[in-house]
Design an enzyme around this catalytic site. Structure first.
Site, mmCIF file in Angstrom:
data_model
loop_
_atom_site.group_PDB
_atom_site.id
_atom_site.type_symbol
_atom_site.label_atom_id
_atom_site.label_comp_id
_atom_site.label_asym_id
_atom_site.label_seq_id
_atom_site.Cartn_x
_atom_site.Cartn_y
_atom_site.Cartn_z
ATOM 1 N N ASN A 216 0.858 -1.189 0.000
ATOM 2 C CA ASN A 216 0.000 0.000 0.000
ATOM 3 C C ASN A 216 0.897 1.243 0.000
ATOM 4 O OD1 ASN A 216 0.484 0.910 2.851
ATOM 5 N ND2 ASN A 216 -0.277 -1.168 3.216
ATOM 6 N N ASP A 284 -4.354 -6.360 5.263
ATOM 7 C CA ASP A 284 -5.340 -7.217 5.938
ATOM 8 C C ASP A 284 -5.280 -8.648 5.412
ATOM 9 O OD1 ASP A 284 -6.558 -5.396 7.732
ATOM 10 O OD2 ASP A 284 -7.512 -4.395 6.031
ATOM 11 N N ASP A 312 -4.130 -9.821 13.118
ATOM 12 C CA ASP A 312 -4.326 -8.408 13.451
ATOM 13 C C ASP A 312 -3.420 -8.052 14.632
ATOM 14 O OD1 ASP A 312 -5.336 -5.932 14.528
ATOM 15 O OD2 ASP A 312 -7.019 -6.208 13.144
ATOM 16 N N ILE A 313 -2.392 -7.269 14.353
ATOM 17 C CA ILE A 313 -1.364 -6.966 15.368
ATOM 18 C C ILE A 313 -1.955 -6.107 16.484
ATOM 19 C CG2 ILE A 313 0.882 -5.835 15.706
ATOM 20 C CD1 ILE A 313 1.106 -6.544 12.510
ATOM 21 N N PHE A 331 -4.431 3.244 15.005
ATOM 22 C CA PHE A 331 -4.779 4.270 14.023
ATOM 23 C C PHE A 331 -5.953 3.731 13.221
ATOM 24 C CE2 PHE A 331 -2.060 8.029 13.304
ATOM 25 C CZ PHE A 331 -1.200 7.883 14.382
ATOM 26 N N LYS A 345 -14.072 0.854 15.331
ATOM 27 C CA LYS A 345 -12.810 0.099 15.222
ATOM 28 C C LYS A 345 -12.120 0.014 16.580
ATOM 29 C CE LYS A 345 -10.848 0.206 11.014
ATOM 30 N NZ LYS A 345 -10.228 0.869 9.880
ATOM 31 N N LYS A 349 -11.278 -3.620 18.104
ATOM 32 C CA LYS A 349 -9.891 -4.080 18.269
ATOM 33 C C LYS A 349 -9.492 -4.128 19.739
ATOM 34 C CE LYS A 349 -8.479 -3.187 13.686
ATOM 35 N NZ LYS A 349 -7.468 -3.696 12.772
HETATM 36 O O1 PMT Z 1 2.864 6.100 6.566
HETATM 37 P P1 PMT Z 1 2.338 7.460 6.175
HETATM 38 O O2 PMT Z 1 2.490 7.737 4.698
HETATM 39 O O3 PMT Z 1 2.914 8.562 7.021
HETATM 40 O O4 PMT Z 1 0.751 7.474 6.419
HETATM 41 C C1 PMT Z 1 0.284 7.373 7.724
HETATM 42 C C2 PMT Z 1 -0.898 6.401 7.803
HETATM 43 C C3 PMT Z 1 -2.061 6.952 6.997
HETATM 44 C C4 PMT Z 1 -0.506 5.009 7.287
HETATM 45 C C5 PMT Z 1 -1.259 6.289 9.330
HETATM 46 O O5 PMT Z 1 -1.590 7.561 9.822
HETATM 47 C C6 PMT Z 1 -2.425 5.334 9.545
HETATM 48 O O6 PMT Z 1 -3.598 5.685 9.435
HETATM 49 N N1 PMT Z 1 -2.100 4.047 9.871
HETATM 50 C C7 PMT Z 1 -3.081 2.965 9.961
HETATM 51 C C8 PMT Z 1 -3.385 2.471 8.583
HETATM 52 C C9 PMT Z 1 -4.332 1.297 8.584
HETATM 53 O O7 PMT Z 1 -3.980 0.242 8.124
HETATM 54 O O8 PMT Z 1 -5.493 1.528 9.167
HETATM 55 P P2 PMT Z 1 -6.663 0.391 9.332
HETATM 56 O O9 PMT Z 1 -7.861 1.213 9.618
HETATM 57 O O10 PMT Z 1 -6.696 -0.521 8.176
HETATM 58 O O11 PMT Z 1 -6.182 -0.412 10.606
HETATM 59 C C10 PMT Z 1 -6.584 -0.053 11.912
HETATM 60 C C11 PMT Z 1 -5.496 -0.336 12.898
HETATM 61 O O12 PMT Z 1 -5.232 -1.729 12.942
HETATM 62 C C12 PMT Z 1 -4.170 0.340 12.622
HETATM 63 O O13 PMT Z 1 -3.627 0.719 13.855
HETATM 64 C C13 PMT Z 1 -3.336 -0.783 11.987
HETATM 65 O O14 PMT Z 1 -1.949 -0.603 12.262
HETATM 66 C C14 PMT Z 1 -3.877 -1.984 12.720
HETATM 67 N N2 PMT Z 1 -3.797 -3.245 11.977
HETATM 68 C C15 PMT Z 1 -4.531 -3.432 10.838
HETATM 69 C C16 PMT Z 1 -4.504 -4.649 10.210
HETATM 70 C C17 PMT Z 1 -3.717 -5.684 10.753
HETATM 71 N N3 PMT Z 1 -3.662 -6.874 10.166
HETATM 72 N N4 PMT Z 1 -3.003 -5.474 11.867
HETATM 73 C C18 PMT Z 1 -3.037 -4.279 12.486
HETATM 74 O O15 PMT Z 1 -2.381 -4.086 13.508
#
Ligand code: PMT
Length: 411
Positions: A216, A284, A312-313, A331, A345, A349
């Protein structure tokens, strides 16, 4: 003007390079010494063309160190000891040449060698002709040094010794004194000292075959800035980073990984921790049964890729148990209904806080330098103005520090 009380008793190693602004460094030595700072000086060969070793020696009341190959200098005070016995290294004036040598990691004279060998913080006060300052090479060198944790004061804008106008004038001696005082004041403000933090950052790469992967647009800028900001407040930070183009932030232990499963393993290996901040954009899904040979275009049409869910970490770290960090921050990257989706979310989580950001096309959140976020906690939502990702990181780190201070007070 900054409070100068933090300066008394501090030891500064001042590197004076060869620029016309070197005369201001004599004034700088006086102002620092008036405030109880011990100043020891390294004068480059070019620096000695602008100020005399005798003046520097008289003002510091110490030997002036000039030569990497001087048996006397090396036996009195080796170049390693010179930096070890300082609390801060200040380079003033920092010429384009010395900045370039620092960025390249050169050790071709005493000044560059001391700056390469040091594990102490470094503050530079650039001084040069406006075009030299604006040259892409100098700007790239400065950006690289700052990404490694080098601090900067100036340069100022104004008429220069060469009669040109623009940025390039060295900061005035009292501005440099203020920057040094600000550094020591901040260095003593370490509310997260003794706390361990894990930060995830960047994308993950999920292989399709040995040469192709699913990824991504995350650059890692936000996650890396958070790791650096927590370290500045004294936390012992492990940054678990997916593939990015960024240098490792200063003061953090960094584990480089590629896949979500490697990221989870690295986070678990970094436990126990007090704080976890998951800023990575973790894939994901991964390809189920990625090929260990390059997939061939053999006329049979595109391959069918079956996907399977990644661990999912954030949810794993948030799970109740002995090893759960006391504060887990996730985030949420959303493209619509940001607050509603992010709030859901957070609950799903199981993390304590979630930082919601809009990543719709056109916002530039992925990969850009700014971010507009909402901090969602159990007791409500704080919406922050659009800020540089560094500023978002500092504010988040400050909120984390306040959380621990409040928690301790409540006990
Ligand atoms: O890296 P940059 O270019 O500076 O951009 C920053 C960012 C947009 C990446 C950052 O600010 C951000 O939003 N990070 C989370 C991106 C994301 O994957 O969001 P999500 O809504 O899909 O996931 C929610 C949370 O679960 C996040 O904390 C993610 O780290 C975590 N996650 C998701 C999937 C997974 N398999 N394991 C996880 O831990």
């Amino acid at each position: 003007m900054a409070d100068h009380a933090s300066l008394a008793g501090k030891r500064v190693l001042l590197v004076i390079a060869g620029g016309i602004a070197a005369y201001k460094s004599l004034e700088l030595i006086r102002r620092l010494r008036e405030r109880g700072v011990t100043v020891r000086a390294v004068l480059t060969e070019a620096g000695a063309r602008f100020v005399t070793p005798l003046s520097v020696q008289a003002l510091t009341e110490d030997t002036v160190y000039r030569d990497l190959w001087s048996l006397t200098d090396e036996s009195e005070m080796g170049h390693i000891r010179l930096s070890r016995e300082a609390d801060l290294l200040v380079v003033a004036p920092a010429t384009a040449n010395l900045l370039a040598r620092m960025a390249a990691g050169m050790a071709d004279d005493l000044a560059a060698t001391v700056l390469l060998a040091t594990d102490k913080p470094v503050l530079v006060a650039p001084a040069m002709n406006v075009r030299m300052w604006q040259h892409a090479a100098t700007q790239a060198n400065m950006a690289l040094l700052e990404s490694r944790g080098v601090l900067r004061v100036g340069p100022n804008e104004g008429v220069m010794a060469c009669n040109e106008y623009g940025p390039g004038r060295m900061a005035e001696p009292m501005e440099i004194v203020d920057a040094i005082a600000g550094f020591f004041a901040q260095a003593s403000h370490r509310p997260l000292a003794g706390r361990r933090a894990i930060v995830t950052s960047g994308p993950t790469h999920e292989p399709i075959d040995p040469v192709r992967y699913i990824a991504n647009r995350s650059s890692g800028k936000q996650g890396h800035a958070i790791a650096a900001a927590l370290a500045t407040l004294g936390a012992e930070v492990t940054l678990v980073s997916g593939p990015t183009r960024l240098p490792d932030p200063a003061g953090c232990r960094v584990t480089h990984i590629e896949t979500a499963r490697e990221m989870l393993a690295a986070c678990e290996a970094a436990l126990p921790a007090d704080i976890a901040v998951c800023a990575a954009a973790v894939a994901d899904w991964r390809v189920d049964g990625a090929s260990d040979r390059k997939l061939k275009k053999d006329g049979g049409g595109p391959p069918a890729l079956a996907l399977t869910e990644n661990p999912d970490i954030l949810a794993t770290l948030s799970r109740p148990g002995d090893r759960r960090p006391a504060l887990v921050v996730g985030f949420a990257a959303e493209t619509g209904d940001v607050l509603a989706y992010a709030t859901a979310k957070r609950a799903r989580k199981g993390c304590d806080w979630i930082v919601a950001n809009d990543v719709s096309p056109g916002t530039g959140t992925f990969g850009g330098s700014d971010n507009t976020v909402h901090l969602i906690r159990a007791d409500g939502v704080e919406s922050w103005p659009t800020m540089a990702k560094d500023a978002v990181a500092s504010r988040l780190a400050q909120a984390v520090a306040e959380h621990f201070t409040e928690t301790l007070k409540a006990k």
